[in-house]
Write a protein that holds these residues in place. Structure first.
Motif, PDB file in Angstrom:
ATOM      1  N   PHE A 444       0.827  -1.225  -0.101  1.00 22.72           N
ATOM      2  CA  PHE A 444      -0.011   0.067   0.048  1.00 22.72           C
ATOM      3  C   PHE A 444       0.880   1.167   0.124  1.00 22.72           C
ATOM      4  O   PHE A 444       2.023   1.288   0.445  1.00 22.72           O
ATOM      5  N   LYS A 445       0.418   2.379  -0.630  1.00 22.65           N
ATOM      6  CA  LYS A 445       1.005   3.459  -0.583  1.00 22.65           C
ATOM      7  C   LYS A 445       1.486   4.088   0.815  1.00 22.65           C
ATOM      8  O   LYS A 445       0.314   4.174   1.533  1.00 22.65           O
ATOM      9  N   GLN A 446       2.352   4.577   1.163  1.00 21.49           N
ATOM     10  CA  GLN A 446       2.783   4.893   2.488  1.00 21.49           C
ATOM     11  C   GLN A 446       2.924   6.480   2.405  1.00 21.49           C
ATOM     12  O   GLN A 446       4.035   7.094   1.883  1.00 21.49           O
ATOM     13  N   ASP A 447       2.097   7.313   3.008  1.00 24.14           N
ATOM     14  CA  ASP A 447       1.911   8.742   3.274  1.00 24.14           C
ATOM     15  C   ASP A 447       2.924   9.105   4.318  1.00 24.14           C
ATOM     16  O   ASP A 447       3.595  10.341   4.160  1.00 24.14           O
ATOM     17  N   VAL A 448       3.183   8.274   5.129  1.00 27.25           N
ATOM     18  CA  VAL A 448       4.201   8.810   6.345  1.00 27.25           C
ATOM     19  C   VAL A 448       5.192   7.478   6.431  1.00 27.25           C
ATOM     20  O   VAL A 448       4.921   6.423   6.437  1.00 27.25           O
ATOM     21  N   PRO A 449       6.619   8.204   6.556  1.00 22.27           N
ATOM     22  CA  PRO A 449       7.327   7.241   6.918  1.00 22.27           C
ATOM     23  C   PRO A 449       7.286   6.082   7.831  1.00 22.27           C
ATOM     24  O   PRO A 449       6.898   6.332   9.074  1.00 22.27           O
ATOM     25  N   THR A 450       7.570   4.741   7.631  1.00 17.68           N
ATOM     26  CA  THR A 450       7.359   3.701   8.675  1.00 17.68           C
ATOM     27  C   THR A 450       8.554   3.292   9.368  1.00 17.68           C
ATOM     28  O   THR A 450       9.704   3.532   9.105  1.00 17.68           O
ATOM     29  N   GLN A 451       7.976   3.173  10.767  1.00 20.24           N
ATOM     30  CA  GLN A 451       9.352   2.853  11.663  1.00 20.24           C
ATOM     31  C   GLN A 451      10.007   1.588  11.276  1.00 20.24           C
ATOM     32  O   GLN A 451       9.364   0.800  11.020  1.00 20.24           O
ATOM     33  N   GLY A 452      11.187   1.326  11.545  1.00 20.30           N
ATOM     34  CA  GLY A 452      12.039   0.290  11.112  1.00 20.30           C
ATOM     35  C   GLY A 452      12.975   0.039  12.100  1.00 20.30           C
ATOM     36  O   GLY A 452      12.907   0.442  13.296  1.00 20.30           O
ATOM     37  N   LYS A 453      14.120  -0.708  11.699  1.00 21.66           N
ATOM     38  CA  LYS A 453      14.705  -1.265  12.917  1.00 21.66           C
ATOM     39  C   LYS A 453      16.328  -1.282  12.222  1.00 21.66           C
ATOM     40  O   LYS A 453      16.480  -1.567  11.090  1.00 21.66           O
ATOM     41  N   GLN A 454      17.483  -0.661  12.773  1.00 15.42           N
ATOM     42  CA  GLN A 454      18.854  -0.910  12.317  1.00 15.42           C
ATOM     43  C   GLN A 454      19.415  -2.264  12.631  1.00 15.42           C
ATOM     44  O   GLN A 454      19.608  -2.481  13.760  1.00 15.42           O
ATOM     45  N   VAL A 455      19.395  -2.952  11.488  1.00 15.02           N
ATOM     46  CA  VAL A 455      19.950  -4.425  11.571  1.00 15.02           C
ATOM     47  C   VAL A 455      21.194  -4.390  11.053  1.00 15.02           C
ATOM     48  O   VAL A 455      21.995  -5.495  11.666  1.00 15.02           O
ATOM     49  N   ILE A 456      21.876  -3.717  10.676  1.00 13.13           N
ATOM     50  CA  ILE A 456      23.419  -3.567  10.172  1.00 13.13           C
ATOM     51  C   ILE A 456      23.802  -2.177  10.240  1.00 13.13           C
ATOM     52  O   ILE A 456      23.081  -1.037   9.884  1.00 13.13           O
ATOM     53  N   PRO A 457      24.970  -2.072  10.885  1.00 12.76           N
ATOM     54  CA  PRO A 457      25.405  -0.724  11.538  1.00 12.76           C
ATOM     55  C   PRO A 457      25.584   0.098   9.889  1.00 12.76           C
ATOM     56  O   PRO A 457      25.926  -0.265   9.004  1.00 12.76           O
ATOM     57  N   ARG A 458      25.320   1.383  10.117  1.00  8.23           N
ATOM     58  CA  ARG A 458      25.266   2.288   8.808  1.00  8.23           C
ATOM     59  C   ARG A 458      26.399   2.143   7.960  1.00  8.23           C
ATOM     60  O   ARG A 458      26.488   2.121   6.729  1.00  8.23           O
ATOM     61  N   GLN A 459      27.832   2.259   8.780  1.00  5.24           N
ATOM     62  CA  GLN A 459      28.962   2.152   7.846  1.00  5.24           C
ATOM     63  C   GLN A 459      29.325   0.822   7.336  1.00  5.24           C
ATOM     64  O   GLN A 459      29.761   0.681   6.152  1.00  5.24           O
ATOM     65  N   VAL A 460      28.825  -0.282   8.015  1.00  3.31           N
ATOM     66  CA  VAL A 460      28.962  -1.558   7.432  1.00  3.31           C
ATOM     67  C   VAL A 460      28.354  -1.658   6.162  1.00  3.31           C
ATOM     68  O   VAL A 460      28.619  -2.359   5.153  1.00  3.31           O
ATOM     69  N   ALA A 461      26.913  -1.456   6.339  1.00  5.15           N
ATOM     70  CA  ALA A 461      26.140  -1.477   5.011  1.00  5.15           C
ATOM     71  C   ALA A 461      26.610  -0.703   3.876  1.00  5.15           C
ATOM     72  O   ALA A 461      26.910  -1.052   2.589  1.00  5.15           O
ATOM     73  N   LYS A 462      27.033   0.592   4.268  1.00  8.77           N
ATOM     74  CA  LYS A 462      27.948   1.530   3.369  1.00  8.77           C
ATOM     75  C   LYS A 462      29.143   0.679   2.603  1.00  8.77           C
ATOM     76  O   LYS A 462      29.264   0.821   1.248  1.00  8.77           O
ATOM     77  N   ASP A 463      29.830   0.279   3.398  1.00  7.90           N
ATOM     78  CA  ASP A 463      30.976  -0.547   2.922  1.00  7.90           C
ATOM     79  C   ASP A 463      30.580  -1.547   1.894  1.00  7.90           C
ATOM     80  O   ASP A 463      31.484  -1.860   0.988  1.00  7.90           O
ATOM     81  N   VAL A 464      29.811  -2.575   2.341  1.00  2.00           N
ATOM     82  CA  VAL A 464      29.084  -3.673   1.544  1.00  2.00           C
ATOM     83  C   VAL A 464      28.834  -3.196   0.182  1.00  2.00           C
ATOM     84  O   VAL A 464      29.170  -3.724  -0.822  1.00  2.00           O
ATOM     85  N   VAL A 465      27.847  -2.115   0.269  1.00  2.00           N
ATOM     86  CA  VAL A 465      27.361  -1.577  -0.856  1.00  2.00           C
ATOM     87  C   VAL A 465      28.435  -1.080  -2.020  1.00  2.00           C
ATOM     88  O   VAL A 465      28.637  -1.311  -3.126  1.00  2.00           O
ATOM     89  N   LYS A 466      29.629  -0.334  -1.475  1.00  2.00           N
ATOM     90  CA  LYS A 466      30.527   0.033  -2.130  1.00  2.00           C
ATOM     91  C   LYS A 466      31.399  -1.257  -2.943  1.00  2.00           C
ATOM     92  O   LYS A 466      31.684  -1.041  -4.103  1.00  2.00           O
ATOM     93  N   MET A 467      31.549  -2.444  -1.980  1.00  2.00           N
ATOM     94  CA  MET A 467      32.148  -3.554  -2.588  1.00  2.00           C
ATOM     95  C   MET A 467      31.329  -3.999  -3.744  1.00  2.00           C
ATOM     96  O   MET A 467      31.670  -4.611  -4.782  1.00  2.00           O
ATOM     97  N   MET A 468      29.952  -4.188  -3.644  1.00  2.00           N
ATOM     98  CA  MET A 468      29.001  -4.600  -4.481  1.00  2.00           C
ATOM     99  C   MET A 468      29.210  -3.909  -5.818  1.00  2.00           C
ATOM    100  O   MET A 468      28.850  -4.228  -6.941  1.00  2.00           O
ATOM    101  N   GLU A 469      29.594  -2.434  -5.609  1.00  2.00           N
ATOM    102  CA  GLU A 469      29.968  -1.656  -7.089  1.00  2.00           C
ATOM    103  C   GLU A 469      30.686  -2.195  -7.778  1.00  2.00           C
ATOM    104  O   GLU A 469      30.717  -2.234  -9.012  1.00  2.00           O
TER     105      GLU A 469
END
Length: 585
Positions: A444-469
């Motif tokens: 369904f269309k979300q008009d308000v951002p939904t609350q979530g959960k940090q499951v991977i540290p932000r820097q780790v996720a950015k590093d892995v995305v960089k490797m996938m590049e």
């Protein structure tokens, strides 16, 4: 003697007279009671014979895409019904000079059907007062039939479901049956919300059954609720077209693709092959009904290696510069051997993903606590339903063991021994693209951002995305490149499981990724099942589909291309240009 002879006769006369008077008084009293004291009884009895109650059909709610484009609408139609009991009553009615057979003949001509077939139906239902003749036909067809003026034949309004996107959105929207009840997809999952509440009205009929005039509305009808989906029909068309072309080109058995908004968790497109046209189900086959993106499970293979790397970086035992010795290019566990395509020797995490080293992923997983990779996969939603409310949604399989055998840990690290759906895998990559922050997936269309959960540290996720590049720039994912955009992703080529184990001549081709890589907006997974052409690797079959669809999606949504590395975006006030490029981190 003469006088005595008359006495019994007088007695009998008085007795008869008294009985008649008593009956008259009883009848008169009853008549007085019904007409004065309980006159409602006679009125009700009269209405039962002349007044009829009719249901007023309610319009089913529309299903819309996120931009208000209709995916399912209800159109008014006419249904022709008959009362065989009233028609056959003509045989006993001396006041009319019409035979039931003549009426049936005239009706058959108006309907364009065989007379014998129609007469057999009327005879079979001789004692019934209701029988469908034609359902959900056009007004012109209804007028032609009603012009025959056959006794006991009437028309009523019904609504028929129409699907403007046809086969493109059929697995998402689903369809209803002839009684307007949901059978598949959103139509089934949210049937109660979509269906309206019918009303009731009364009308007066004459002795021949014709309607004289309406008496009144006892209960007004209420239309069903409209449902606005997160689907963007523009992206849905684009993904469907490219997926269908790939299935045709590679002679694949089936395929599915999902596009998610990384920030909101909204499903922007979800397509499958084979598909079906919900507007014409005359030749529908069961296999075409499967929403494979939600229902079908498969082993994700090498597309899980980025999450093994994530678990290693989160453990604190490794960093982005750590190297792994994959020599001699294989690992043995008794009679079971894990192999790489060749001996890659000492490699870092980036090269592990570029070369898709099974040995490297296995050695990492075996060096971590035995449940580290399992916990990573579980936090990403593997093994649990995504929860969008679709009928038959699969939960996948993430095996858990009290004590893990080394070979089980190893195979889990490179995507074997577990199963996922296309939607589940897209959810995992969405989380990685959202800097490790997992938000609920929604249809369904979300008009308000939904609350979530940090499951991977932000820097780790950015590093892995960089490797996938690097996988897309230098490795097996080159076909996923998009001019002007940086793409991060991972290919996968998995042997299919057959009745006797793995089939070494049947494959599943996968590509999963996010874009733009500098600040991901969209995540997408393409799964092609059993390509039978010369090409069967994920980088050859699935990656080109990703490239074409993702390029169209990014431009359609007006997503800015990535800035060159070493530059950052600075917004100007007042905003005269989209951005200004300056040097700096």
């Amino acid at each position: 003697m003469e006088i005595n002879d008359h006495i019994p006769g007088k007695w009998r006369f008085r007795f008869v007279y008294g009985v008649a008077l008593l009956l008259f008084l009883v009848a008169g009293g009853r008549l007085f009671y019904l007409t004065v004291v309980d006159k409602a009884f006679l009125q009700n009895q009269g209405e039962m014979r002349a007044v009829r109650t009719e249901s007023i059909p309610a319009t089913r709610g529309m299903i819309l895409d996120r931009r208000g484009e209709p995916l399912a609408v209800s159109t008014p139609t006419w249904t022709i019904v008959a009362s065989p009991k009233d028609l056959w009553a003509l045989e006993e009615d001396d006041s009319v000079d019409v035979a039931p057979e003549d009426e049936i003949k005239r009706l058959a001509e108006a309907m364009g059907v065989g007379r014998s077939w129609l007469q057999e139906r009327f005879e079979k239902n001789r004692n019934r007062s209701f029988m469908y003749l034609r359902r959900q036909i056009s007004p012109s067809e209804a007028e032609t039939i009603m012009a025959a003026n056959v006794k006991g034949v009437t028309k009523t309004k019904e609504y028929k479901r129409f699907y403007p996107a046809a086969e493109v959105a059929s697995h998402v929207v689903g369809f209803t049956n002839i009684d307007d009840k949901g059978q598949e997809g959103i139509e089934l999952a949210y049937d109660k919300a979509l269906e309206g509440q019918p009303g009731q009205r009364r009308y007066l009929k004459d002795l021949t059954g014709n309607i004289i005039h309406g008496v009144g509305v006892d209960k007004a009808e209420h239309p069903g609720d409209n449902i606005e989906l997160s689907i963007d029909l523009r992206l849905q068309y684009l993904a469907y077209r490219e997926l269908k072309a790939a299935v045709t080109e590679h002679r694949a058995t089936s395929a599915s693709a999902v596009i998610l908004d990384v920030k909101t968790g909204e499903i922007l497109a979800m397509v499958n092959q084979p598909s079906y046209n919900p507007n014409d189900r005359s030749k529908l086959e069961y296999e075409e009904l499967r929403n494979r993106a939600v229902i079908d499970l498969f082993e994700p293979g090498s597309t899980m290696k980025p999450f093994t790397v994530s678990a290693a970086l989160m453990s604190g035992q490794y960093n982005t510069e750590t190297t792994i010795d994959t020599s001699p290019g294989f690992l043995r566990f008794g009679r079971f051997t894990i192999r790489d395509a060749t001996n890659y020797g000492v490699i870092d995490f980036e090269k592990l993903l570029i070369k898709s080293s099974n040995v490297g992923a296995s050695k990492i997983a075996l060096s971590l606590p035995q449940d580290a990779v399992w916990n990573m996969d579980y936090e990403l939603g593997i093994g649990t339903p995504v929860g969008i409310g679709f009928p038959g949604e699969a939960s996948g399989n993430l095996p858990s063991h009290p004590k893990w055998h080394p070979s089980e840990i190893a195979t889990l690290s490179y995507g074997y021994g577990l199963s996922v759906s296309t939607l589940q895998l897209a959810q995992a990559y969405m989380t990685l693209g959202n800097h490790g922050y997992r938000v609920p997936v929604s249809i369904f269309k979300q008009d308000v951002p939904t609350q979530g959960k940090q499951v991977i540290p932000r820097q780790v996720a950015k590093d892995v995305v960089k490797m996938m590049e690097s996988v897309v720039q230098k490795g097996s994912g080159k076909a996923a490149q998009i001019p002007g955009y940086r793409v991060a992703g991972k290919t996968g080529t998995v042997h299919k499981v057959g009745s006797k184990g793995y089939e070494y001549d049947q494959y599943i081709a996968l590509f999963a990724g996010v874009a733009p890589a500098s600040d991901p907006r969209l995540a997408m997974v393409v799964m092609v099942n059993n390509p039978k052409g010369q090409e069967y690797y994920g980088g050859e079959v699935a990656a080109p589909v990703f490239s074409r669809v993702m390029e169209g999606a990014l431009t359609t949504l007006n997503v800015y291309p990535d800035l060159p590395e070493g530059l950052r975006e600075v917004r100007l006030e007042p905003k005269k240009t989209p951005y200004q490029v300056v040097k700096g981190p």
